[in-house]
Write an enzyme that holds these catalytic residues in place. Structure first.
Site, mmCIF file in Angstrom:
data_model
loop_
_atom_site.group_PDB
_atom_site.id
_atom_site.type_symbol
_atom_site.label_atom_id
_atom_site.label_comp_id
_atom_site.label_asym_id
_atom_site.label_seq_id
_atom_site.Cartn_x
_atom_site.Cartn_y
_atom_site.Cartn_z
ATOM 1 N N GLY A 110 0.792 -1.217 0.000
ATOM 2 C CA GLY A 110 0.000 0.000 0.000
ATOM 3 C C GLY A 110 0.822 1.263 0.000
ATOM 4 C CB CYS A 111 3.742 2.261 1.411
ATOM 5 S SG CYS A 111 4.798 3.674 1.702
#
Length: 269
Positions: A110-111
């Site tokens: 997610g990053c």
């Protein structure tokens, strides 16, 4: 399952038609993928273990580790019990530059900016894209998204991965890459464009995800002048796209979409 499998079949208990039954389902594979240069690990990303050569080249380009794919002299993919190490050997000039700015990143899916060590790195200035004559019609935007959906073969099996595609008005969708991480999918696509000697300045990038700032950064660094996405952009992504001369099209749903920046590349007739 082999180390390069992108999905695997798992056992489950499914509730269907008001009853429970044993069943199976294909799920997307996710594992640590290390990116190493001249014997030293630079980054570890949680990723889908497919198209790893494209991933390594795209990541190297968008991180500014290399300026062109040919600056990676050799690449080897080594599988371990816990994950995969993509080992690259750079030209001497690029190796020296990397040593000077060495840092380590650990990146969950997610990053896209994990591991950076300053605010300046997060909002690093970009060289604006050159003004050119590249233009796309509304039909091109709609077609690009339609072809992107058709090219999501892993997602059709698992319903769990993002995709990025490279489309030109002259030749349609030239490449689609998928990954559990949207940033990884874009890096894979950028690597595929570089390896395929495609002309980035003549195309657009189509995304299945929202547009956050790092997706704009990667697209600008790849040299592609138009970014189109299914979901909405963030305010920072819009500001960076404006500053970087990137045409940002988002919220593409059916025949409707919004043009946020540099609308001169969209034919409005």
């Amino acid at each position: 399952m082999t180390k390069t499998s992108t999905s695997q079949k798992v056992q489950l208990i499914a509730r269907r038609n008001q009853r429970f039954d044993n069943g199976t389902r294909l799920v997307a594979e996710e594992m640590p993928v290390a990116l190493s240069y001249n014997g030293t690990t630079q980054a570890v990303m949680m990723a889908t273990p497919g198209d790893l050569e494209d991933f390594a080249i795209g990541f190297s380009l968008t991180e500014g580790i290399i300026a062109r794919a040919s600056e990676i002299e050799r690449m080897e993919i080594v599988a371990f019990d816990q994950g995969i190490d993509v080992q690259m050997w750079l030209t001497e000039t690029r190796e020296n530059a990397l040593v000077a700015r060495r840092r380590f990143m650990a990146g969950p899916v997610g990053c896209g900016l994990c591991g950076i060590d300053s605010i300046e790195q997060a909002v690093r200035p970009l060289r604006p894209l050159e003004t050119d004559g590249t233009k796309f019609s509304a039909d091109d935007i709609i077609m690009a998204m339609s072809l992107l959906a058709a090219g999501q073969h892993l997602n059709q099996k698992t319903h769990a991965v993002h995709a990025a595609g490279f489309y030109t008005a002259a030749n349609g969708m030239l490449a689609v890459r998928e990954d559990v991480g949207r940033h990884n999918a874009l890096d894979k696509l950028i690597g595929a464009v570089a390896r395929g000697h495609m002309q980035p300045q003549q195309g657009l990038v189509a995304l299945t995800s929202r547009v956050s700032v790092e997706m704009v950064q990667k697209t600008v660094m790849s040299g592609v002048p138009v970014l189109a996405a299914i979901s909405a952009p963030t305010s920072l992504a819009i500001r960076l796209a404006e500053e970087s001369n990137l045409t940002l099209v988002a919220v593409v749903r059916g025949e409707e979409f919004d043009v946020f920046t540099h609308a001169h590349r969209i034919i409005m007739s």
